[in-house]
Design an enzyme around this catalytic site. Structure first.
Site, PDB file in Angstrom:
ATOM      1  N   ASN A   5       0.839  -1.201   0.000  1.00 47.20           N
ATOM      2  CA  ASN A   5       0.000   0.000   0.000  1.00 47.20           C
ATOM      3  C   ASN A   5       0.878   1.255   0.000  1.00 47.20           C
ATOM      4  O   ASN A   5       2.101   1.157  -0.004  1.00 47.20           O
ATOM      5  CB  ASN A   5      -0.960  -0.024   1.207  1.00 47.20           C
ATOM      6  CG  ASN A   5      -0.191  -0.092   2.514  1.00 47.20           C
ATOM      7  OD1 ASN A   5       0.568   0.815   2.848  1.00 47.20           O
ATOM      8  ND2 ASN A   5      -0.372  -1.180   3.249  1.00 47.20           N
TER       9      ASN A   5
ATOM     10  N   PRO B  88      -2.320 -11.793  10.406  1.00 54.44           N
ATOM     11  CA  PRO B  88      -2.581 -11.632  11.846  1.00 54.44           C
ATOM     12  C   PRO B  88      -2.783 -10.156  12.160  1.00 54.44           C
ATOM     13  O   PRO B  88      -2.182  -9.297  11.522  1.00 54.44           O
ATOM     14  CB  PRO B  88      -1.283 -12.130  12.495  1.00 54.44           C
ATOM     15  CG  PRO B  88      -0.240 -12.031  11.427  1.00 54.44           C
ATOM     16  CD  PRO B  88      -0.964 -12.258  10.125  1.00 54.44           C
ATOM     17  N   ASP B  89      -3.649  -9.859  13.127  1.00 54.73           N
ATOM     18  CA  ASP B  89      -3.823  -8.473  13.571  1.00 54.73           C
ATOM     19  C   ASP B  89      -2.794  -8.224  14.683  1.00 54.73           C
ATOM     20  O   ASP B  89      -2.970  -8.692  15.811  1.00 54.73           O
ATOM     21  CB  ASP B  89      -5.263  -8.248  14.064  1.00 54.73           C
ATOM     22  CG  ASP B  89      -5.534  -6.762  14.281  1.00 54.73           C
ATOM     23  OD1 ASP B  89      -4.663  -6.078  14.865  1.00 54.73           O
ATOM     24  OD2 ASP B  89      -6.601  -6.293  13.855  1.00 54.73           O
TER      25      ASP B  89
ATOM     26  N   LYS C 147     -10.322  -3.917  19.234  1.00 55.75           N
ATOM     27  CA  LYS C 147      -8.906  -4.291  19.258  1.00 55.75           C
ATOM     28  C   LYS C 147      -8.328  -4.343  20.677  1.00 55.75           C
ATOM     29  O   LYS C 147      -7.197  -4.755  20.870  1.00 55.75           O
ATOM     30  CB  LYS C 147      -8.098  -3.290  18.439  1.00 55.75           C
ATOM     31  CG  LYS C 147      -8.557  -3.196  16.996  1.00 55.75           C
ATOM     32  CD  LYS C 147      -7.412  -3.404  16.059  1.00 55.75           C
ATOM     33  CE  LYS C 147      -7.872  -3.232  14.632  1.00 55.75           C
ATOM     34  NZ  LYS C 147      -6.860  -3.704  13.690  1.00 55.75           N
TER      35      LYS C 147
HETATM   36  O1  C5P Z   1      -8.269  -2.845  11.371  1.00 55.13           O
HETATM   37  P1  C5P Z   1      -7.520  -1.703  10.863  1.00 55.13           P
HETATM   38  O2  C5P Z   1      -6.490  -2.070   9.799  1.00 55.13           O
HETATM   39  O3  C5P Z   1      -8.335  -0.544  10.400  1.00 55.13           O
HETATM   40  O4  C5P Z   1      -6.713  -1.166  12.138  1.00 55.13           O
HETATM   41  C1  C5P Z   1      -5.709  -0.239  12.067  1.00 55.13           C
HETATM   42  C2  C5P Z   1      -4.826  -0.372  13.240  1.00 55.13           C
HETATM   43  O5  C5P Z   1      -4.477  -1.722  13.491  1.00 55.13           O
HETATM   44  C3  C5P Z   1      -3.493   0.317  13.026  1.00 55.13           C
HETATM   45  O6  C5P Z   1      -3.015   0.739  14.275  1.00 55.13           O
HETATM   46  C4  C5P Z   1      -2.634  -0.782  12.445  1.00 55.13           C
HETATM   47  O7  C5P Z   1      -1.262  -0.530  12.631  1.00 55.13           O
HETATM   48  C5  C5P Z   1      -3.113  -1.976  13.214  1.00 55.13           C
HETATM   49  N1  C5P Z   1      -3.083  -3.247  12.456  1.00 55.13           N
HETATM   50  C6  C5P Z   1      -2.220  -4.248  12.850  1.00 55.13           C
HETATM   51  N2  C5P Z   1      -2.230  -5.446  12.196  1.00 55.13           N
HETATM   52  C7  C5P Z   1      -3.066  -5.664  11.163  1.00 55.13           C
HETATM   53  C8  C5P Z   1      -3.949  -4.660  10.763  1.00 55.13           C
HETATM   54  C9  C5P Z   1      -3.934  -3.456  11.428  1.00 55.13           C
HETATM   55  O8  C5P Z   1      -1.444  -4.046  13.797  1.00 55.13           O
HETATM   56  N3  C5P Z   1      -3.045  -6.825  10.536  1.00 55.13           N
END
Ligand code: C5P
Length: 402
Positions: free
Chosen positions: A216, A311-312, A348
């Protein structure tokens, strides 16, 4: 007690203003010891500088009489502050790189006192990437910078490059001598000393095959600026960054990574920490397995990309056993920014969400308008340069720990 500055007059047309500066300082009870560089002496004479300061003017490292009376080491230490005015591109370049080949530069490298640079040069020279890098190096190393001012210059051009006026320089010198460190923030209070911060920044790259990837437009600028701002406030910062085109900031550790899974591993590896800030634009999906050889065009038609979820990282750290005390996520949204940010806060499991509207030029741009959403409410910053927004956020974090 009488205060004293060591005034290094560089080679620029603005050198004449430094003669006024000696007088203005004297009126405020501040004495000046003057070093006149070779370039400086093309514009003003040692005789006029000495006449105004009432003292001997030092002109060359190899002036043996001066060495006998007062060597460059002594000269660099007997003042309360070193002032370089005009600070030319050449003097700053040498100082930034530790080059010491005449009295002025030897003194600058030998001093144990703070240095105030007052730049003066042609606008293009000031904007030159090398000059800007040197200015950054000097300020990162603890120097004060004043100006340059915008206006008409001796060369006929208009822009940033004029040396600050003697009254303004004297005022700044007085403030510094009184111990006002808000001018730089670097040697100022360190409210986050002893705190460890972990920050993610930049994009991630998700391999399709050895030469192709999904990614991105994240530039890394905001995350890097936050890492620099927290470092300035004394935090020990580990910055885990996806691939970017910008130089890493000064911080305790810089860990370059490629994919979301690399980033996740690097983050867990860097724990424990007191603060975690997820600024990275982590790719939400990755190709389900990447080919180990370049996928050939042709025969089997257009390949279908099957994606799987990444993974988040933020949610993972927010629920980890060794969860940092303060976990901050970012929410890049194009609509209903605050509502989405609030939802993300609970989803989160983080303490703060920094929401920003990325429908404009935020992603990849130089500005940001942050809204910090916490359980207590919202704090909307105005649209600021990313560095300034980072400073505001770092101060808010410092307040949290105060
Ligand atoms: O869910 P979303 O992408 O909108 O959330 C954004 C936040 O989550 C940001 O702080 C981003 O750095 C973090 N994020 C993450 N891992 C992911 C997706 C998002 O740490 N896979």
């Amino acid at each position: 007690m009488t205060k004293r500055v060591l005034l290094i007059i560089g080679g620029g047309i603005a050198a004449y203003k430094s003669l006024f500066l000696i007088r203005v300082l004297a009126r405020r009870g501040i004495k000046s010891t003057v070093i006149l560089t070779k370039g400086g002496s093309e514009f003003v004479t040692a005789l006029s500088a000495g006449g105004l300061s009432g003292e001997k003017v030092y002109t060359d490292l190899f002036d043996l009489t001066a060495e006998a009376e007062m060597g460059h080491i002594e000269l660099s230490r007997s003042a309360d502050l070193v002032v370089v005015a005009p600070a030319t591109a050449d003097l700053m370049a040498k100082a930034a790189h530790g080059i010491a080949n005449d009295l002025a530069t030897t003194t600058l490298s030998a001093t144990d006192k703070r240095t105030l640079y007052v730049p003066a040069m042609n606008v293009r020279m000031w904007e030159n990437a090398a000059t800007q890098r040197n200015v950054k190096t000097l300020t990162d190393d603890g120097a004060f910078m004043l100006g340059p001012d915008e206006g008409e210059m001796a060369c006929g051009e208009f822009g940033e490059g004029r040396m600050a006026e003697p009254e303004a320089i004297a005022e700044t010198i007085e403030k510094i001598l009184k111990g006002d460190t808000t001018l730089d923030g670097l040697k100022g209070p360190k409210p986050l000393a002893g705190k460890k911060a972990l920050i993610t920044a930049g994009p991630t790259r998700e391999a399709i095959d050895p030469v192709r990837y999904l990614s991105n437009h994240s530039s890394g600028k905001q995350g890097y600026a936050i890492a620099a701002a927290l470092t300035r406030l004394g935090a020990e910062v580990t910055l885990v960054s996806g691939p970017t085109a910008i130089d890493p900031p000064a911080c305790a550790a810089f860990v370059p990574v490629e994919s979301a899974r690399d980033m996740e591993a690097a983050c867990h590896n860097a724990l424990p920490a007191d603060i975690f800030i997820a600024v990275a634009a982590v790719a939400d999906w990755r190709p389900d397995g990447s080919a180990d050889k370049k996928i050939k065009k042709g025969k089997s038609g257009i390949p279908a990309l099957k994606l799987v979820e990444n993974p988040d990282i933020l949610a993972g750290i927010a629920t980890a056993k060794n969860r940092p005390e303060l976990v901050i996520g970012f929410a890049a949204e194009t609509n209903d920014v605050v509502a989405h940010a609030k939802a993300k806060l609970t989803k989160k499991g983080c303490d703060w969400i920094v929401a920003n509207d990325v429908s404009g030029d935020v992603m990849g741009g130089d500005h940001n308008a942050m809204i910090v959403v916490t359980a207590k409410g919202e704090d909307a910053f105005p649209r600021l340069k990313k560095e300034d927004a980072a400073r505001r956020l770092a101060e808010k974090i410092a307040e949290h720990f105060a």
